[in-house]
Design a protein around this motif. Structure first.
Motif, PDB file in Angstrom:
ATOM      1  N   THR A   1     -53.544   1.343   8.635  1.00 28.94           N
ATOM      2  CA  THR A   1     -53.883   2.708   8.312  1.00 28.94           C
ATOM      3  C   THR A   1     -54.996   2.847   7.112  1.00 28.94           C
ATOM      4  OG1 THR A   1     -51.789   3.057   9.059  1.00 28.94           O
ATOM      5  CG2 THR A   1     -53.013   4.886   7.917  1.00 28.94           C
TER       6      THR A   1
ATOM      7  N   LEU B   1     -58.496   2.239   8.075  1.00 29.99           N
ATOM      8  CA  LEU B   1     -58.962   3.596   8.435  1.00 29.99           C
ATOM      9  C   LEU B   1     -59.454   4.376   7.368  1.00 29.99           C
ATOM     10  CD1 LEU B   1     -56.776   4.171  11.740  1.00 29.99           C
ATOM     11  CD2 LEU B   1     -59.062   3.493  11.698  1.00 29.99           C
TER      12      LEU B   1
ATOM     13  N   GLU C   1     -56.451   3.078  17.508  1.00 29.34           N
ATOM     14  CA  GLU C   1     -56.966   4.410  16.626  1.00 29.34           C
ATOM     15  C   GLU C   1     -58.292   4.295  16.254  1.00 29.34           C
ATOM     16  OE1 GLU C   1     -54.911   6.909  15.519  1.00 29.34           O
ATOM     17  OE2 GLU C   1     -53.364   6.001  16.873  1.00 29.34           O
TER      18      GLU C   1
ATOM     19  N   TRP D   1     -61.291   4.063  17.439  1.00 27.31           N
ATOM     20  CA  TRP D   1     -62.218   4.652  18.274  1.00 27.31           C
ATOM     21  C   TRP D   1     -62.515   6.203  17.874  1.00 27.31           C
ATOM     22  CZ3 TRP D   1     -64.207   1.000  21.650  1.00 27.31           C
ATOM     23  CH2 TRP D   1     -63.248   0.110  21.959  1.00 27.31           C
ATOM     24  N   LYS D   2     -61.490   6.829  17.446  1.00 32.00           N
ATOM     25  CA  LYS D   2     -61.443   7.839  17.006  1.00 32.00           C
ATOM     26  C   LYS D   2     -62.495   8.302  15.916  1.00 32.00           C
ATOM     27  CE  LYS D   2     -56.699   8.548  18.361  1.00 32.00           C
ATOM     28  NZ  LYS D   2     -55.153   8.498  17.773  1.00 32.00           N
ATOM     29  N   TYR D   3     -62.652   7.256  15.004  1.00 32.10           N
ATOM     30  CA  TYR D   3     -63.234   7.289  13.828  1.00 32.10           C
ATOM     31  C   TYR D   3     -64.756   6.659  13.799  1.00 32.10           C
ATOM     32  CZ  TYR D   3     -58.613   8.694  12.513  1.00 32.10           C
ATOM     33  OH  TYR D   3     -57.310   9.254  12.688  1.00 32.10           O
TER      34      TYR D   3
ATOM     35  N   GLY E   1     -65.285   3.766  15.342  1.00 36.09           N
ATOM     36  CA  GLY E   1     -65.325   2.078  15.206  1.00 36.09           C
ATOM     37  C   GLY E   1     -64.781   1.663  16.455  1.00 36.09           C
TER      38      GLY E   1
END
Ligand SMILES: Cc1ncc(C[n+]2csc(CCOP(=O)(O)OP(=O)(O)O)c2C)c(N)n1
Ligand code: SF4
Ligand SMILES: [Mg+2]
Lengths: 585, 296, 182
Positions: free
Chosen positions: A216, A219, A244, A246-248, A250
């Motif tokens: 976390t 991210l 997770e 991908w949403k950012y 990455g």
């Protein structure tokens, strides 16, 4: 009433003791208690024996604690396999499945037998109440509620969360078992009166493990690339990011091996992204060459090493703090790279953000030296105020820098503006070969010396990062404890116990392990005549590094043992008291 | 990323891709020709040099990125492919080229090739195959012919060579070609086609080592024995025939495109980007990331 | 199939004067650049005499190129060239594998000789196939000039043979250090 309670249970994998421990943890944490859970398993992939221990407190708990206050054995065979993890004392209340019979000879022979041993017909109670043996652990949870004051409605809410989605009837079945356990406890009071005091406040807490927080924090810090290869006990970081990141914007690359993992991560950093890799000891060994490349190419990169028992496969599911030499020194050539270690689950967030900041700011690989205990134990964490954190970005070249751009320009700080492919005017040759300011290869000794100096100089400010150290206790104390990583929580409790006993002791907990911040240690050690460096390794690696780089007080010695079983606070306290009793010279 | 994809188009010349650094290769080394062919292929494609990332390992051949004006990364022995994949995934807009020697690619880095192929990122992999270790002075390489006597196999090697063409084809590469600087127009065209191929493209370049190489692997021999696939009437979309032709690596010098997938599947980097776009709406505010762990 | 020693992919039967001039200019340009490149390689490899000779050759090719280009500009202005460098890669320019570290001037001269001969053969063959009258004149001129170059190189070789400080006996590699591994 007690403010601190340590519960442990063991059974076969099919019993679900770990799952019950998780319910227990969720129950107490939702009530505002501080708590942590560690688990331990047999070597079987599935179906082996398993155990867990949960420590609950009305004040923060820093380690899994010492001997158990209450132990539950669903059968003796499995229970006996966890001698060190589920340590008993005369004060322990030992609860066991009645049909398993009284404690076996093997247990009695270990000594320190509990004076209160309680047989409960657990299977029978389960069958009667739930109509199935499977709900056994709900009966156990009921017993713990009834006898030790574990909050009943918390457990009930936990059961709801766990079973509501799993189909009709399952929740009711388990609720009936829970009730049966509670009723049995109330009908058969214990001699011991260890009931948990109510929590002081009812503040909400985070419940997670170190690997959760590392992912976390990555991210949060803006990590956009993860390249790695699965290895226990680090894999969860990759797994969380794979869900997770991908949403950012990455991506996660599961590479063909650790070398490719760090290679891809370094490539992504070269291309301008914040990037990381994660592994454990054996993988670190494979990554060493490319870590050297990252150092000489001055590329930011975060490398997580979740230590386990080594060398080689060693003890893959147990904690040890024996990768410090590897982290600090495994390099060819003159290399200095920061090594940080989190001391608890919650601390992992801060340390990870710090690692990204150092990597980006100083354009260097940074190692996070976590360990299995910190990475995988589940723990309550006070909510983290993320607005307090600053996020650093690498130094971008200005328009004037890009006129005749020199990637490795010598600057006051040693940090040079860094371009990335795609940026017009910033082209250069990144290289593992020594280079001049422009990045062109050189074999000149003078150039090499200047570049080495630059790469060391830029890290000098780390010497003064006092904020990366916890210093507790009176500044003039003659006795000291120094400890890092997961052992620091044990040292912290031992320190508090010693202070309560009136001992003039102070405590130093470094989060920055390497380079050694000489001024910080000098200042701390100025008053010290004797003390212990507490760490979980056969050699006592931090102690050895300190001896190498500092003049240590003669009475400061290593207190260490091989990994797998964490120190207990009372062990450290006893050692410290012995030291103090001998007196100073 | 802040890369605006622009094209120099007709205005690009090979000089635009040539850096001030002078090669340190032995005079007569085949890699000089490879470098020229590359300049020309890059000029024909016309991407501005700063939008090209050129990654290599270690070896004589791996020096090549430094001689271009692209962003170069002369990394460590055998690891160019993983690093290049990171670069491409970090910024799929870049034109990413990977280069190295036969030892770099098929010995120390051999484990990475299958995975680079199976992931199918849009990369161009150029191997300068001289059947010898040049940089370390003439030791046996994984593509050296069986029986070759070198300083590390003074009595002749006992093992069969690796077949780079057959391996990459069998791994499933969408573009496999072979060229030689003894035939520059063809080599240039191959490099250009490989770069333009949307996916992992491999060109095995028979690039003679004049200092440690065998007589029959020199340019003169290449010129005499060259067998352009076009002249054999080979259809590059015929994968089975390509496999068959690849078997004669080391015996025949086939040049040209062995295989080009007529229907290139979407690349890994394109799929990554697609997934990022699809999931972007689920992004949480940075300050809310920890909420998932909150116990209520 | 074309019978030329190196096929530039040109149909000589239809070749115009401008196209022929473009061809010649590009051939000289390629040769100039190649000589420079080989000279650079040799000077980095501490083979200065051969390197110097190749630079001399590059200057000669450049002079020739400028003369041809001037002619082309006078008649056809700045219209874009009809010939690309790849088409004529090794018509005159020496191959990369012709040079060696520590090569002697004599060996360098041999390389130049082969190159000039290669060029002359090319232009001679072109002359035989070309039909355009002006283009034929040009090719005839080029054949003569390449012969002149060849004569110059031959004269230099002869001079070398009588030079007491000329090439030592044996292979130059016999006198040199081993290569260095990196
Ligand atoms: C880890 C590691 N091992 C060994 C070397 C030494 N080394 C450098 S290049 C090379 C082989 C070069 O051969 P190849 O890849 O075929 O390239 P070439 O020089 O022939 O172009 C070796 C063994 C190294 N640099 N790093
Ligand atoms: S050793 Fe061989 S491969 Fe290396 S530069 Fe010299 S000729 Fe080329
Ligand atoms: Mg090689």
């Amino acid at each position: 009433m007690v403010v601190d309670l340590v519960l442990g249970m063991a059974g076969s994998g099919g019993d679900g003791v770990v799952s019950a421990g998780e319910s227990l943890l969720a129950a107490v944490s939702s009530h505002g208690y501080h708590a942590m859970m560690t688990k331990s398993f047999g070597p079987q992939i599935r179906g082996g024996e398993s155990s867990c221990r949960v420590r609950v407190g009305t004040v923060p708990v820093h380690n899994p604690g010492g001997a158990l206050d209450a132990a539950v054995a669903l059968n003796w065979e499995d229970f006996l396999k966890f001698g060190a993890e589920l340590e008993l004392a005369p004060t322990t209340v030992l609860i066991h499945e009645a049909k398993a019979g009284p404690p076996p000879e093997a247990l009695v022979r270990r000594g320190a037998m509990p004076t209160e041993v309680v047989a409960v017909p657990i299977t029978e109670l389960t069958n009667q109440s739930a109509g199935t043996e499977k709900a056994k652990t709900s009966v156990v949870l009921g017993l713990l509620c009834g006898w030790f004051g574990v909050p009943e409605d918390g457990v009930r809410r936990g059961l709801e969360k766990k079973f509501a989605k799993k189909g009709e009837g399952l929740l009711e079945t388990n609720e009936r078992a829970l009730k049966a356990g509670i009723e049995h406890a109330l009908a058969n009071p214990l001699r011991s009166t260890k009931r948990l005091a109510p929590p002081p406040t009812h503040s909400p807490k985070l419940l997670c493990d170190g690997n959760d927080l590392c992912a976390t924090a990555a991210l949060f810090a803006g990590c956009k690339f993860f390249g790695g290869y699965p290895i226990t006990p680090s894999t969860e970081v990759m797994q969380t990011l794979a869900k997770e990141i991908w949403k950012y914007g990455g991506t996660v690359l599961q590479a063909e091996d650790e070398i490719a993992g760090i290679g891809a991560a370094l490539g992504a950093s070269f291309a301008g992204l914040k990037s990381m890799t994660a592994t454990s000891g054996p993988g670190m060994a494979l990554k060493t060459e490319i870590m050297g490349l990252a150092s000489i190419a001055e590329l930011p990169l975060v490398i997580l090493d979740v230590q386990r028992g080594g060398p080689a496969t060693g003890l893959p599911t147990k904690s040890e703090q024996a990768d410090l030499f590897q982290a600090a020194f495994s390099a060819h050539g003159d290399v200095l790279r920061p090594v940080l270690a989190p001391i608890s689950v919650g601390d992992t967030f801060r340390v990870t953000v710090e690692a990204f900041n150092l990597a980006e700011h100083y354009q260097t690989p940074v190692i996070i030296l976590s360990d299995q205990e910190v990475a995988q134990r589940k723990e309550t964490v006070e909510p983290i105020d993320t607005s307090r954190f600053t996020i650093e970005e690498r130094l971008a070249p200005s328009a004037s820098d890009l006129v005749d751009y020199r990637r490795f320009r010598h600057t006051e700080s040693g940090v040079s503006p860094i371009s990335h492919p795609g940026l017009a005017g910033g082209s250069y040759l990144g290289a593992g070969i020594e280079h001049n300011e422009k990045g062109d290869p050189t074999a000149s000794g003078a150039e090499h010396a200047r570049m080495n100096e630059k790469r060391f100089k830029k890290l000098e400010p780390l010497q003064h990062r006092r904020d990366l150290f916890d210093v507790l206790g009176p500044s003039d104390a003659p006795f000291a404890l120094i400890s890092w990583g997961s052992s620091a929580g044990v040292a912290r409790e031992a320190f508090e116990l010693a202070r309560a006993k009136g001992l003039a002791v102070k405590l130093l907990i470094p989060r920055l392990l390497y380079p050694i911040a000489v001024p910080v240690y000098r200042e701390f050690l100025a008053s010290v005549e004797a003390g212990l460096v507490v760490e979980l390794s056969h050699q006592g690696q931090l102690h050895k590094i300190l001896r190498m780089q500092l003049d240590l007080p003669a009475g400061l010695r290593s207190f260490c043992h091989s990994g797998a079983t964490p120190f207990r606070p009372d062990q450290v306290l006893a050692e410290l008291e012995a030291l103090a009793a001998v007196g100073v010279k | 990323m802040d890369t605006a994809t622009t094209t120099c188009g007709a205005t690009a010349t090979p000089k635009d891709y040539s850096s001030a650094l002078k090669p340190i290769w032995c005079p007569g080394c085949g890699d000089y020709g490879v470098l020229q062919a590359l300049y020309r292929a890059l000029a024909a494609i016309g991407r501005p040099p700063h939008e090209i990332a050129f990654i290599s390992g270690i070896g004589c051949s791996s020096r090549i990125p430094g001689y271009t004006t692209a962003y170069g990364f002369n990394s460590v022995h055998g690891r160019a492919l993983p690093i290049a994949q990171g670069v491409k995934l970090a910024n799929p807009d870049l034109q990413v080229i990977v280069a190295g020697g036969d030892g770099d690619g098929f010995s120390i880095g051999g484990g990475h090739v299958a995975h680079a192929v199976r992931r199918n990122l849009d990369l161009t992999y150029l191997v300068m195959d001289n059947q010898v270790y040049g940089l370390t002075k003439g030791q046996l390489s994984p593509t050296s012919p069986k029986g070759l006597a070198t300083v590390t196999s003074p009595l002749g090697s006992l093992e069969e060579p690796i077949n780079p063409l057959l391996y990459t084809l069998a791994y499933g590469a969408g573009f496999v070609a072979q060229g030689t600087p003894a035939e520059m127009p063809g080599l240039t065209a191959l490099i250009e086609q490989a770069i333009r191929y949307p996916g992992f493209a491999f060109v095995n370049i028979q690039s003679p080592c004049v200092t440690f190489g065998q007589e029959e692997q020199q340019m003169r021999a290449h010129k005499a024995h060259l067998r352009p696939l076009a002249s054999l009437g080979h259809d590059p979309s015929d994968q089975l025939r390509a496999l068959d032709l690849a078997r004669s690596y080391g015996k025949e010098l086939h040049t040209g495109v062995l295989y080009r997938n007529p229907n290139p599947p979407p690349t890994y980097d394109a799929l990554v980007r697609e997934r990022q776009r699809a999931l972007a709406p689920e992004a949480k505010d940075r300050s809310r990331l920890l909420d998932v762990f909150l116990q209520k | 199939m074309n019978s030329l020693p190196c096929s530039p992919g040109v149909d000589f039967k239809k070749l115009s004067l401008m196209e022929a001039l473009d061809l010649a200019v590009t051939v000289e340009e390629e040769a100039r650049d190649r000589y420079v490149e080989l000279a650079d390689a040799l000077s980095i490899a501490h083979t200065p005499e051969a390197s110097e000779f190749f630079r001399k050759m590059a200057r000669m090719e450049e002079k020739h190129r400028v003369a041809l280009l001037t002619k082309r500009r006078a008649s056809f202005g700045d219209r874009p060239s009809t010939v690309g460098r790849l088409q004529i890669f090794d018509i005159e320019a020496p191959d990369y594998d012709t040079v060696r570290v520590f090569m002697t001037v004599r060996q360098a001269l041999e390389v130049a000789l082969q190159s000039e001969r290669k060029a002359r053969a090319f232009f001679k063959a072109a002359l035989a196939e070309t039909t355009d009258l002006e283009a034929r004149f040009l090719f005839a001129e080029l054949v003569a000039e390449e012969s002149d170059h060849e004569a110059y190189v031959l004269a230099e070789l002869a001079r070398q043979a009588t030079d007491p400080w000329g090439d030592p006996p044996g292979d130059p590699a016999d006198y040199s250090d081993e290569p260095v591994s990196q």
